[in-house]
Design a protein around this motif. Structure first.
Motif, PDB file in Angstrom:
ATOM      1  N   MET A  69       0.831  -1.201   0.000  1.00 27.96           N
ATOM      2  CA  MET A  69       0.000   0.000   0.000  1.00 27.96           C
ATOM      3  C   MET A  69       0.870   1.257   0.000  1.00 27.96           C
ATOM      4  O   MET A  69       1.837   1.341   0.757  1.00 27.96           O
ATOM      5  N   PRO A  70       0.535   2.258  -0.836  1.00 25.27           N
ATOM      6  CA  PRO A  70       1.243   3.546  -0.762  1.00 25.27           C
ATOM      7  C   PRO A  70       1.044   4.176   0.613  1.00 25.27           C
ATOM      8  O   PRO A  70       0.060   3.881   1.307  1.00 25.27           O
ATOM      9  N   GLU A  71       1.957   5.043   1.010  1.00 27.63           N
ATOM     10  CA  GLU A  71       1.894   5.641   2.344  1.00 27.63           C
ATOM     11  C   GLU A  71       0.608   6.418   2.580  1.00 27.63           C
ATOM     12  O   GLU A  71       0.102   6.478   3.702  1.00 27.63           O
ATOM     13  N   ASP A  72       0.078   7.048   1.509  1.00 22.91           N
ATOM     14  CA  ASP A  72      -1.105   7.885   1.694  1.00 22.91           C
ATOM     15  C   ASP A  72      -2.414   7.098   1.633  1.00 22.91           C
ATOM     16  O   ASP A  72      -3.487   7.662   1.820  1.00 22.91           O
ATOM     17  N   GLY A  82      -3.720   4.999  -7.998  1.00 21.64           N
ATOM     18  CA  GLY A  82      -2.621   4.045  -7.850  1.00 21.64           C
ATOM     19  C   GLY A  82      -2.844   3.037  -6.744  1.00 21.64           C
ATOM     20  O   GLY A  82      -1.908   2.354  -6.315  1.00 21.64           O
ATOM     21  N   TYR A  83      -4.109   2.938  -6.282  1.00 26.91           N
ATOM     22  CA  TYR A  83      -4.417   1.996  -5.202  1.00 26.91           C
ATOM     23  C   TYR A  83      -4.903   0.665  -5.795  1.00 26.91           C
ATOM     24  O   TYR A  83      -5.671   0.655  -6.763  1.00 26.91           O
ATOM     25  N   ASP A 122     -18.754   6.895   0.682  1.00 30.69           N
ATOM     26  CA  ASP A 122     -17.573   7.746   0.882  1.00 30.69           C
ATOM     27  C   ASP A 122     -16.335   6.886   0.679  1.00 30.69           C
ATOM     28  O   ASP A 122     -16.098   5.925   1.403  1.00 30.69           O
ATOM     29  N   LEU A 123     -15.488   7.242  -0.288  1.00 27.91           N
ATOM     30  CA  LEU A 123     -14.279   6.473  -0.568  1.00 27.91           C
ATOM     31  C   LEU A 123     -13.153   6.774   0.411  1.00 27.91           C
ATOM     32  O   LEU A 123     -12.150   6.061   0.447  1.00 27.91           O
ATOM     33  N   GLY A 124     -13.303   7.831   1.204  1.00 24.37           N
ATOM     34  CA  GLY A 124     -12.268   8.154   2.161  1.00 24.37           C
ATOM     35  C   GLY A 124     -11.025   8.725   1.529  1.00 24.37           C
ATOM     36  O   GLY A 124      -9.933   8.619   2.083  1.00 24.37           O
ATOM     37  N   ILE A 125     -11.172   9.328   0.349  1.00 22.99           N
ATOM     38  CA  ILE A 125     -10.038   9.945  -0.348  1.00 22.99           C
ATOM     39  C   ILE A 125     -10.309  11.439  -0.433  1.00 22.99           C
ATOM     40  O   ILE A 125     -11.191  11.882  -1.176  1.00 22.99           O
ATOM     41  N   ASP A 126      -9.563  12.217   0.353  1.00 27.72           N
ATOM     42  CA  ASP A 126      -9.836  13.650   0.445  1.00 27.72           C
ATOM     43  C   ASP A 126      -9.787  14.332  -0.917  1.00 27.72           C
ATOM     44  O   ASP A 126     -10.602  15.180  -1.245  1.00 27.72           O
ATOM     45  N   GLU A 127      -8.803  13.913  -1.721  1.00 35.74           N
ATOM     46  CA  GLU A 127      -8.629  14.566  -3.011  1.00 35.74           C
ATOM     47  C   GLU A 127      -9.783  14.295  -3.966  1.00 35.74           C
ATOM     48  O   GLU A 127      -9.881  14.904  -5.018  1.00 35.74           O
ATOM     49  N   ALA A 128     -10.657  13.352  -3.610  1.00 34.49           N
ATOM     50  CA  ALA A 128     -11.753  13.015  -4.510  1.00 34.49           C
ATOM     51  C   ALA A 128     -12.918  13.974  -4.386  1.00 34.49           C
ATOM     52  O   ALA A 128     -13.852  13.918  -5.162  1.00 34.49           O
ATOM     53  N   LYS A 129     -12.871  14.899  -3.423  1.00 32.81           N
ATOM     54  CA  LYS A 129     -14.000  15.783  -3.212  1.00 32.81           C
ATOM     55  C   LYS A 129     -14.034  16.877  -4.285  1.00 32.81           C
ATOM     56  O   LYS A 129     -13.072  17.625  -4.468  1.00 32.81           O
TER      57      LYS A 129
END
Length: 622
Positions: A426-429, A457-458, A490-497
């Motif tokens: 898993m990537p760090e983020d 990239g997940y 909610d995917l829990g990915i802040d950048e997706a908002k």
């Protein structure tokens, strides 16, 4: 000759023995052979303290003889024999065990324990015999005696002639009835089969005259029958041999001979355990599942032996359900059996053995996963479903035992991986373990909901079995990483908002919700779609895929997930939708229905009205 009466309580017990205690009539032969083995054991024990007595094992054996014309079945031994007093005490009083008394008087250790302890097994002979005759001569005596009984009315004892020490038990087999075939116990093949099933590993030879066939002398085509005495039991079981004496071929032959399966097992385990409870065991992990494995008719369990004598063909308490695919046997001298020796009394020893076996099975599977990955994946194709079910049942009580044995298909790796392997890459983020649930890898590859997660990239685990998502929901997390469906609200990915829709967009979504009613909880702008115009997501514990599975079950109650219809505001379709909302409400309603049904089709959910859908497609084309 005086007919002696059984005591009143003995009469009641004898009637119970004949009619109730034993489940299968064939058990009588196991009991008589076990008693014969006990009689020879007593000579062995006495030789340990009596220097004048030499124990030559070749002189001691059990013999079975059949006289079909007279309907006689005889089980003989060259053991210690009985005096008149011992015949009275051991056979005249039901449930007084001569073996148990001998064991207690001589303070015998359990490493070579006598099989009989309850003193009731002998009377199982009355299940199949009208008359039971015992002729016995005690070791060191020149007198023999005959004990005879026809059942509950009593017995007689008189002097008799016998050339050597030992005991003959002669059964006059009953005549056949409409319900019972007693004659089967006079057939060679049936007797041999019973011996093989229950008494194959009695440590003394069981001899029997067996009918064989051979070519007639001087003939190329004519055959003749002849009789030859053979030893019909194996005596030394494979599990009592030293491991360094055995080869892989020996274990594979044992697997085939015991009919554990028609495949070649992937792995075998030979256990010799000493300690709080002593036992020997051979376990097999099969390659393929039996045809009925995933049906209610399948019976799990290991063969259970007490000192080499089979007492249960399948003991379910030795295996947890999630390891029910394991085949094999356990032999222990430490188990407490019930009076018929057909069932266990649930005790501490049994639980200890079961716990140790469970731990060993997990260890073997983990070793196979680490060292023989291809072989493990073969195993997992057959039995992975059972492991996942084990995670789900009992509210996840066994998830810590099983979670590291699970495999799921990785979208990025294009192969099956463990949860540990997923988390390690898993990537760090990345905050969550992402998964998508559906019918097949091919369909999940095309699922619109995966677009944004893939572009970040997940990796995504593809869950393609109906039990998968239920198991994942029960796991909740792995190594502090929670599981999250790509179809969750909610995917829990802040950048997706994305920014909220403008006022016109809000009115469009509100109007769509009004048209769809309670079919969806909400219509909103999508934060995950990029190239696709529409998709369905869900909120709450029940996903759309779980809804499909539950509603496919018998007696389904129409369970519904809380569905969200998401619209890609960056797609050209959204602009068409907005225009229809402002200019043509009938067309807007048509587009709303079409988009909703399109989302259903993507999810594999049956359309509520396929004819109406096709009509609306035609209407749009016109």
């Amino acid at each position: 000759m005086e007919l002696k009466q059984f005591k009143a309580e003995s009469k009641r017990l004898l009637d119970l023995m004949i009619n109730s205690i034993y489940t299968h009539k064939e058990i009588f032969l196991r009991e008589l052979i076990s008693n014969a083995s006990d009689a020879i054991d007593k000579i062995y024990y006495r030789a340990l303290t009596d220097d004048s007595l030499q124990f030559n094992k070749d002189d001691y054996y059990i013999r079975i003889a059949v006289d079909k014309e007279k309907r006689l079945l005889t089980v003989s031994d060259t053991g210690i024999g009985m005096t008149r007093e011992e015949l009275e005490e051991n056979l005249g009083v039901i449930a007084r065990s001569g073996s148990l008394a001998f064991k207690q008087e001589n303070e015998l250790e359990d490493d070579r324990a006598l099989i009989g302890q309850f003193g009731v097994g002998f009377y199982s002979a009355f299940m199949v015999a009208d008359t039971v005759t015992v002729i016995s001569r005690a070791h060191g005596s020149d007198k023999a005696w005959k004990w005879e009984s026809r059942g509950v009315e009593g017995y007689t004892i008189e002097p008799w002639e016998k050339d050597s020490a030992g005991t003959d038990v002669v059964l006059k087999i009953r005549e056949n009835t409409e319900d019972e075939d007693y004659g089967q116990f006079l057939e060679e093949h049936r007797i041999i089969a019973i011996v093989k099933k229950y008494s194959d590993f009695i440590r003394y030879p069981i001899r029997m005259n067996v009918t064989k066939t051979r070519l007639k002398e001087g003939s190329d085509s004519e055959y003749e029958e002849y009789v030859q005495e053979e030893i019909i039991n194996s005596m030394v079981p494979i599990w009592k041999k030293n491991k360094n004496e055995l080869k892989e071929e020996d274990y594979l032959n044992f697997y085939a001979e015991k009919r554990y399966g028609f495949d070649k097992p992937l792995r075998y385990v030979h256990i010799s355990a000493e300690g709080a409870v002593s036992y020997r065991s051979i376990l097999f992990i099969p390659e393929r599942a039996p045809f009925d494995f995933y049906t209610p008719e399948y019976e799990k369990g290991l063969e259970l032996y007490a000192n080499g004598v089979l007492v249960m063909s399948k003991c379910p308490d030795l295996l947890p359900d999630y390891f029910s695919f394991v085949k094999g046997m356990v032999d222990s001298d430490d188990l407490s059996l019930n009076i018929s020796r057909e069932m266990l009394q649930h005790d501490r020893q049994l639980k200890l053995i079961a716990k140790n076996i469970q731990s060993r099975i997990k260890s073997e599977l983990a070793d196979m996963l680490r060292d023989e990955r291809e072989k493990y994946e073969t195993f997992f194709k057959s039995f992975g479903r059972q492991l996942k079910y084990g995670v789900y049942v009992q509210f996840g009580a066994n998830k810590d035992v099983l979670q590291d044995l699970l495999l799921f298909y990785s979208h990025r790796e294009k192969k099956m991986i463990t949860l540990e392997e997923y988390v390690a890459k898993m990537p760090e983020d990345q905050k969550f373990i992402y998964y998508a649930a559906g019918e097949s890898v091919e369909k999940l590859e095309k699922l619109p909901q995966t677009e944004f997660v893939r572009d970040k990239g997940y990796d995504i685990l593809f869950l393609t079995e109906d039990i998968d998502e239920f198991a994942v929901k029960m796991l909740r997390e792995y190594k502090d990483k929670q599981f999250k469906s790509v179809s969750s609200g909610d995917l829990g990915i802040d950048e997706a908002k994305d920014s909220e829709p403008d006022e016109e967009g809000k009115k469009v979504f509100a109007a769509m919700k009004e048209i769809l009613g309670d079919k969806v909880k909400e219509v909103r702008a999508s934060r995950r779609l990029k190239s696709h115009p529409v998709c369905l997501t869900s909120e709450g514990e029940l996903s759309i895929e779980m809804e499909k599975i539950l509603n496919a079950l018998p007696n389904a109650q129409g369970i519904k997930a809380e569905k969200i219809l998401e619209i890609n505001t960056g797609h050209r379709v959204y602009q068409v939708l907005k225009k229809a909302h402002s200019e043509d409400r009938e067309k807007f309603k048509l587009y709303t229905d079409l988009l909703y049904n399109q989302a259903l089709l993507i999810e594999g959910i049956p359309l509520e009205d396929p004819v109406d859908f096709t009509n609306k497609v035609c209407q749009m084309m016109q």
